[in-house]
Design a protein around this motif. Structure first.
Motif, PDB file in Angstrom:
ATOM      1  N   GLN A  97     -34.171  14.571  -7.005  1.00  0.00           N
ATOM      2  CA  GLN A  97     -33.337  14.917  -6.779  1.00  0.00           C
ATOM      3  C   GLN A  97     -32.387  13.717  -6.890  1.00  0.00           C
ATOM      4  OE1 GLN A  97     -32.181  14.442  -2.060  1.00  0.00           O
ATOM      5  NE2 GLN A  97     -30.012  14.456  -2.646  1.00  0.00           N
ATOM      6  N   GLY A 119     -32.229  14.599 -11.162  1.00  0.00           N
ATOM      7  CA  GLY A 119     -30.958  15.642 -11.101  1.00  0.00           C
ATOM      8  C   GLY A 119     -29.834  14.675 -11.237  1.00  0.00           C
ATOM      9  N   VAL A 120     -29.507  13.734 -10.360  1.00  0.00           N
ATOM     10  CA  VAL A 120     -28.104  13.691 -10.485  1.00  0.00           C
ATOM     11  C   VAL A 120     -28.056  12.659 -11.905  1.00  0.00           C
ATOM     12  CG1 VAL A 120     -27.241  11.825  -9.249  1.00  0.00           C
ATOM     13  CG2 VAL A 120     -27.787  13.834  -7.739  1.00  0.00           C
ATOM     14  N   ILE A 135     -24.935   7.741  -5.835  1.00  0.00           N
ATOM     15  CA  ILE A 135     -24.251   7.392  -7.350  1.00  0.00           C
ATOM     16  C   ILE A 135     -23.672   6.152  -7.852  1.00  0.00           C
ATOM     17  CG2 ILE A 135     -21.986   7.920  -8.486  1.00  0.00           C
ATOM     18  CD1 ILE A 135     -22.872  10.922  -7.484  1.00  0.00           C
ATOM     19  N   PHE A 163     -26.845  14.432 -14.588  1.00  0.00           N
ATOM     20  CA  PHE A 163     -25.871  15.601 -14.664  1.00  0.00           C
ATOM     21  C   PHE A 163     -24.760  14.284 -14.598  1.00  0.00           C
ATOM     22  CE2 PHE A 163     -22.114  17.365 -12.237  1.00  0.00           C
ATOM     23  CZ  PHE A 163     -22.356  18.689 -12.706  1.00  0.00           C
ATOM     24  N   TYR A 164     -24.821  13.402 -14.635  1.00  0.00           N
ATOM     25  CA  TYR A 164     -22.908  12.654 -15.000  1.00  0.00           C
ATOM     26  C   TYR A 164     -23.466  11.970 -16.702  1.00  0.00           C
ATOM     27  CZ  TYR A 164     -22.002  13.353 -10.102  1.00  0.00           C
ATOM     28  OH  TYR A 164     -21.829  14.205  -8.685  1.00  0.00           O
ATOM     29  N   SER A 165     -22.903  11.978 -17.184  1.00  0.00           N
ATOM     30  CA  SER A 165     -23.144  11.448 -18.802  1.00  0.00           C
ATOM     31  C   SER A 165     -23.209  10.328 -18.514  1.00  0.00           C
ATOM     32  CB  SER A 165     -21.922  11.406 -19.468  1.00  0.00           C
ATOM     33  OG  SER A 165     -20.439  11.040 -18.918  1.00  0.00           O
ATOM     34  N   GLN A 166     -22.412   8.722 -17.639  1.00  0.00           N
ATOM     35  CA  GLN A 166     -22.690   7.622 -17.145  1.00  0.00           C
ATOM     36  C   GLN A 166     -24.191   6.904 -17.444  1.00  0.00           C
ATOM     37  OE1 GLN A 166     -20.759   6.403 -13.545  1.00  0.00           O
ATOM     38  NE2 GLN A 166     -20.417   4.348 -14.334  1.00  0.00           N
ATOM     39  N   PHE A 167     -24.747   8.098 -16.917  1.00  0.00           N
ATOM     40  CA  PHE A 167     -26.050   7.253 -16.980  1.00  0.00           C
ATOM     41  C   PHE A 167     -27.022   7.206 -17.812  1.00  0.00           C
ATOM     42  CE2 PHE A 167     -24.742   8.513 -12.146  1.00  0.00           C
ATOM     43  CZ  PHE A 167     -25.347   7.644 -11.254  1.00  0.00           C
TER      44      PHE A 167
END
Lengths: 608, 162
Positions: free
Chosen positions: B64, B67-68, B33, B71-75
């Motif tokens: 993977q 996937g990350v 992250i 998942f996170y709205s920041q990216f």
């Protein structure tokens, strides 16, 4: 933040001794800055230079009087006086009258010894433990924290108190987790201490995601060392040598101040190898969140620190036995940790004397919405809801009528006026169907539609549901669909019944706290504001005028001057009328955009 | 670090900054992250070649990483505007009219929430809570926060960035 604040020069001796010259202290928390504190800072810089006045310009964190931002403290030999709602235009007069002529400007004073103002009560009726230093010290200067007795509690435990005894102090104090669930902190520490493992972690949960709650941000921005000291004491008690602070990326200023605080603590020897020359070693790392509400849940937070998708897992095993990288981990919230040093310094008994039988100490509430004085309120547990909203925060804005208070964010509930006299503690709130949560309190008046508010929260939780378990992933989605239908007047016969059944099922069957509490806003509005659902469904009306498809716009005959402004702004030519005569809206054409109402110079258009 | 080949097996000078980021985090547990955050800071968004290079260099399956990032709205996986406007839709802002503010800005810029203007100047986003609830309604442009907004004030602020 491109600007840097000049540091107060730290003297080698006598921490924080006040210099004889005057000081101007500006509240530079996120809300202060958003209200224009940097412009005020620049104006002071220029004015002091221009008039050749010797005064030190300093910063502090948020004192919690958010409705008075920008706040400026002027410290002279006569004492400290705070001015509120300061704009750059006011700066010149503050310098000339207060600093040069020594005549404080009474009309602008919000706080000051010997001055009684409408804001005096806001702070005087609070009991500040966690917020003790917020708005009082410069958060970027460790000496100012030390001058308030900072890191003394750490020194005391490291030199005099064995870890087990620290745990028993916290247990005796009755401190419970401030992040929402209210688990006894001392017991959590004990479980982690007793867990088998060569390596243990302490994690500070600073992923304050509840919309409407900002106390953790204020503490991190205004008094970061109190959180670090709490973590150090916790680390010592449970036998950890490493800590993580998991902080929201949406809080850039909090992250910046934490980094400064950590490096200062390291320089002083409070962090790193052999803390304060004792055998105890401890270091802290910051992990920035990446924008996922579910990461406030402890197992999801661990997954996120490990670099994975932040999805919760079944418990047990609890993090106390198998947490970060499979090691015993204790996770505490910011506010919980900020209490720790105070408890150690003042004793468990003094803390336990505050509050109710089962909820000890104080709790901070972020009171916002349609309330006169919005801001941070720290009160003893067991204070009545009415005292917080009407006593401290001054009641409803624009003399409106209280309709509801939403407590505990998306996991909490909406409480009506009949419940204003309940006391605020974990048990009483849970009994109403709401929860303490992180302590957000959003006050609603007659202009808020409760059905729409429930829909708003469901929209949020549905969006933030991680998707791992079916009840939450699909349940929140279906609930949202039903609520949307109700707010649009397209209700199916069995929607209301189904909504309630589904809400109960999602609560019981979901994997983690997010799903287990997501139905609370729906269930509490159904319970206390069921009549609003009825009006939406049976009469297809929204009395608050919020649900667009259920309102109609009408022109008041007595106020319309026939100026034609509305006609110009209407995008669908739904308004007609001769010049200087009363106009009319054709309901069949109206798309309910509200532009006519927004632009009418005579307030002649209203929603019915 | 000498070479950062990416999956395509050839030097890519565009990725030299990424090499520095990867070197910094090579020995960190839970590096993914922070690496993605710093890469996004450096490049503005996470392009396919950046993600592929991270995957190869750090031996993490691309699936993977994908996937990350999703998942996170920041990216962000697509380029965004020079200025990112985040209108707060927290509870306090919502009851104080955040919807109207967003609508006003969207009309002014001629885009919808989540979109970027054609000249790549502005991206409009709606976010959960910026934690400035007492100044509601609030918006953030890049790292500056603006409070006590009305549609007109918001439009005025945006003009400053044009």
């Amino acid at each position: 933040m491109s600007k840097n604040v000049k540091k107060q020069e730290a003297g080698n001796q006598g921490h924080g001794t006040r210099k004889p010259s005057a000081q101007i202290i500006i509240g530079l928390g996120t809300c202060g800055i958003a209200a224009g504190a940097w412009d005020v800072w620049t104006a002071f810089e220029k004015e002091l230079k221009k008039r050749k006045v010797k005064a030190e310009l300093k910063q502090t964190g948020c004192i919690g009087l958010c409705y008075r931002e920008v706040l400026v403290d002027v410290v002279t030999p006569r004492g400290k006086i705070a001015y509120g709602n300061v704009t750059p235009a006011m700066v010149s007069r503050i310098v000339s009258s207060h600093l040069i002529a020594d005549k404080p400007i009474e009309d602008w004073i919000v706080l000051g010894d010997g001055y009684e103002t409408s804001d005096t009560d806001f702070l005087a009726r609070q009991y500040r433990i966690v917020l003790r230093n917020c708005g009082q010290i410069d958060p970027e200067v460790i000496e100012e924290y030390l001058a308030t007795g900072g890191y003394k509690a750490l020194e005391k435990v490291l030199r005099e108190v064995p870890p087990e005894e620290v745990i028993s102090i916290i247990k005796q104090s009755g401190l419970r987790g401030r992040g929402g669930a209210g688990f006894p902190t001392g017991r959590k520490w004990e479980f982690t201490r007793r867990a088998q493992g060569d390596k243990k972690y302490i994690v500070c949960n600073a992923d304050e995601g509840d919309p409407g709650a900002f106390m953790d941000r204020s503490v991190l921005e205004g008094d970061p060392h109190s959180v670090l000291e709490g973590m150090l004491i916790a680390g010592y008690a449970i036998g950890a040598d490493e800590g993580y602070i998991y902080v929201r990326a949406e809080y850039p200023l909090a992250v910046k101040r934490l980094r400064i605080a950590i490096s200062q603590a390291r320089e002083k020897g409070f962090l790193g190898k052999s803390v304060m020359d004792t055998p105890f070693s401890f270091d802290i790392k910051i992990k920035e969140g990446a924008g996922a509400f579910v990461c406030g849940e402890e197992t999801a937070l661990i997954a996120s620190i490990e670099g994975r998708r932040g999805m919760p897992r079944l418990r047990p095993p609890y993090p106390a036995t198998s947490g970060l990288w499979g090691k015993p981990t204790c996770i505490n919230n910011v506010e919980t940790l900020a209490n720790v040093a105070w408890i150690v310094s003042n004793g468990a008994a003094e803390f336990a004397a505050i509050g109710t039988e089962k909820s000890k100490g104080t709790k901070i509430f972020a009171v916002t919405g349609k309330v006169k004085n919005s801001g941070l309120v720290e009160v003893p547990m067991g204070t009545a809801l009415r005292e917080v909203i009407f006593g401290i925060c001054g009641g409803i804005k624009d003399d409106g009528e209280f309709k509801a208070v939403q407590i505990g964010g998306p996991s909490g509930g909406c409480l009506p006026a009949e419940l204003l006299d309940i006391t605020i503690d974990y048990e009483s709130l849970t009994a109403t169907g709401a929860i303490m949560g992180s302590g957000g309190m959003v006050v609603a008046d007659q202009s808020t539609c409760m059905v729409d508010l429930a829909r708003f929260f469901l929209d949020f939780t549905q969006n933030e549901s991680c998707g791992k378990c079916v009840p939450c992933r699909l349940g929140t989605k279906r609930m949202l669909e039903m609520l949307t239908r109700i707010t649009r007047g397209r209700t199916r016969d069995d929607d209301l019944e189904l909504l309630e059944t589904l809400a109960r099922d999602v609560k019981v069957a979901s994997l983690c706290g997010l799903g287990q509490t997501a139905p609370n806003p729906v269930l509490t509005t159904l319970k206390y504001f069921g009549h609003e659902y009825d009006v939406h469904i049976k009469e297809r009306r929204c009395r608050a005028g919020v649900c667009t498809e259920l309102v109609t716009y009408a022109i008041k005959d007595n106020l319309c001057k026939g100026c034609g402004v509305c006609v110009k702004h209407c995008p669908v030519d739904a308004i007609s009328g001769a010049r200087k005569e009363v106009h009319h809206i054709d309901e069949s054409k109206c798309v309910k955009c509200g532009l006519c109402m927004e632009h009418c110079p005579f307030d002649a258009i209203n929603k019915v | 670090m000498g070479c950062i080949c990416g999956a395509r097996g050839r030097e890519n000078p565009h990725l030299s900054r990424l090499g520095e980021i990867l070197d910094k985090h090579r020995n960190d547990a839970g590096f993914l992250i922070p690496v993605l955050q710093e890469a996004q800071d450096a490049y503005g968004y996470l392009s396919e070649d950046v993600l592929e290079a991270i995957s190869t260099e750090m031996s993490v399956p691309l699936s993977q990483i994908y996937g990350v990032t999703t998942f996170y709205s920041q990216f962000r996986l697509h380029p965004h505007g020079r200025e990112i406007i985040k209108v707060c839709h927290g509870t306090a802002c919502y009851v104080s009219g955040a919807e109207g503010i967003t609508k006003g800005i969207a009309e002014e810029l001629g885009i919808k929430v989540g979109e970027t203007t054609k000249d790549r100047l502005f991206t409009l986003e709606s976010v959960a809570c910026l934690g400035c609830c007492s100044l509601a309604p609030v918006m953030m442009i890049n790292k500056e926060t603006y409070g006590r907004l009305t549609s007109d004030i918001a439009r005025g602020v945006i003009k400053k960035y044009e």
